[in-house]
Design a protein around this motif. Structure first.
Motif, PDB file in Angstrom:
ATOM      1  N   ARG A  92      40.414  37.616  32.437  1.00  0.00           N
ATOM      2  CA  ARG A  92      40.736  36.299  31.993  1.00  0.00           C
ATOM      3  C   ARG A  92      40.838  35.984  30.428  1.00  0.00           C
ATOM      4  NH1 ARG A  92      41.724  32.268  34.067  1.00  0.00           N
ATOM      5  NH2 ARG A  92      41.200  33.466  35.915  1.00  0.00           N
ATOM      6  N   GLU A  93      40.314  37.088  29.578  1.00  0.00           N
ATOM      7  CA  GLU A  93      40.983  36.673  28.370  1.00  0.00           C
ATOM      8  C   GLU A  93      42.374  36.876  28.060  1.00  0.00           C
ATOM      9  OE1 GLU A  93      36.630  37.954  28.469  1.00  0.00           O
ATOM     10  OE2 GLU A  93      38.468  38.773  29.456  1.00  0.00           O
ATOM     11  N   ASP A  96      44.112  33.573  29.348  1.00  0.00           N
ATOM     12  CA  ASP A  96      43.872  32.572  28.423  1.00  0.00           C
ATOM     13  C   ASP A  96      44.794  32.578  27.055  1.00  0.00           C
ATOM     14  OD1 ASP A  96      42.212  31.469  30.129  1.00  0.00           O
ATOM     15  OD2 ASP A  96      40.353  31.954  29.186  1.00  0.00           O
ATOM     16  N   ASP A 105      47.893  25.509  25.717  1.00  0.00           N
ATOM     17  CA  ASP A 105      46.477  25.224  26.441  1.00  0.00           C
ATOM     18  C   ASP A 105      45.488  26.423  25.991  1.00  0.00           C
ATOM     19  OD1 ASP A 105      47.531  23.022  27.097  1.00  0.00           O
ATOM     20  OD2 ASP A 105      47.957  23.708  29.097  1.00  0.00           O
ATOM     21  N   GLU A 106      44.516  26.079  25.581  1.00  0.00           N
ATOM     22  CA  GLU A 106      43.303  27.243  25.185  1.00  0.00           C
ATOM     23  C   GLU A 106      42.907  28.063  26.296  1.00  0.00           C
ATOM     24  OE1 GLU A 106      40.400  26.057  22.627  1.00  0.00           O
ATOM     25  OE2 GLU A 106      41.977  25.478  21.091  1.00  0.00           O
ATOM     26  N   THR A 107      43.041  27.287  27.590  1.00  0.00           N
ATOM     27  CA  THR A 107      42.511  27.964  28.772  1.00  0.00           C
ATOM     28  C   THR A 107      43.738  27.785  30.062  1.00  0.00           C
ATOM     29  OG1 THR A 107      40.419  27.140  28.299  1.00  0.00           O
ATOM     30  CG2 THR A 107      40.676  27.714  30.518  1.00  0.00           C
ATOM     31  N   TYR A 108      43.841  28.867  30.834  1.00  0.00           N
ATOM     32  CA  TYR A 108      44.799  28.973  31.809  1.00  0.00           C
ATOM     33  C   TYR A 108      43.748  28.268  32.954  1.00  0.00           C
ATOM     34  CZ  TYR A 108      48.139  30.536  35.469  1.00  0.00           C
ATOM     35  OH  TYR A 108      48.815  30.522  36.175  1.00  0.00           O
ATOM     36  N   ARG A 109      44.302  27.201  33.480  1.00  0.00           N
ATOM     37  CA  ARG A 109      43.581  26.367  34.673  1.00  0.00           C
ATOM     38  C   ARG A 109      44.285  26.293  35.854  1.00  0.00           C
ATOM     39  NH1 ARG A 109      45.862  22.213  30.735  1.00  0.00           N
ATOM     40  NH2 ARG A 109      47.280  21.517  32.138  1.00  0.00           N
TER      41      ARG A 109
END
Length: 131
Positions: A92-93, A96, A105-109
């Motif tokens: 996950r890290e 992101d 973007d700070e988060t992969y959504r």
């Protein structure tokens, strides 16, 4: 085997360049996928989701190839041949961090809530550079 990456490869891996990952299908033919890439020292990091074809290919046969094509110099490509390992740790890290690098973007959504992210860690055995 060597895990040394030339500076040219490190610079490309640190930039938001797209790479092509080649894995080996069960019938021996190549599978190629365009991906985002990161680097951890002299190892290359890519991301996938548990159960995707490239993850199954690598679990069966860890030999991979990665091609970097610098759009500023298309004759100056780099090919890395090596072996890959798979791990859920840091999955996950990594995605992101890649989202930040490539999209801002700070988060992969875009993953489904049940998706498990896998880190593909490639140790180079041979590196070919041109240009």
């Amino acid at each position: 085997m060597s895990s040394y990456l030339p500076e040219k490869v490190k610079k490309l891996a640190d930039s938001p360049i797209y790479v092509t990952l080649a894995t080996i299908r069960p019938d021996g033919s190549p599978r190629m996928t365009v991906l985002w890439i990161a680097r951890d020292g002299d190892e290359l990091l890519l991301s996938t989701i548990r159960g995707r074809a490239k993850e199954r290919d690598i679990a069966r046969d860890p030999r991979v190839g990665i091609m970097f094509l610098d759009q500023r110099d298309p004759y100056g490509y780099v090919e890395v041949r090596g072996r890959a390992t798979l791990s859920e740790e840091g999955g996950r890290e990594l995605i992101d961090a890649l989202a930040l690098k490539y999209t801002g973007d700070e988060t992969y959504r875009w993953d489904a809530p049940e998706a498990t992210r896998i880190v593909i860690r490639v140790t180079a055995e041979r590196v070919f550079t041109t240009g």
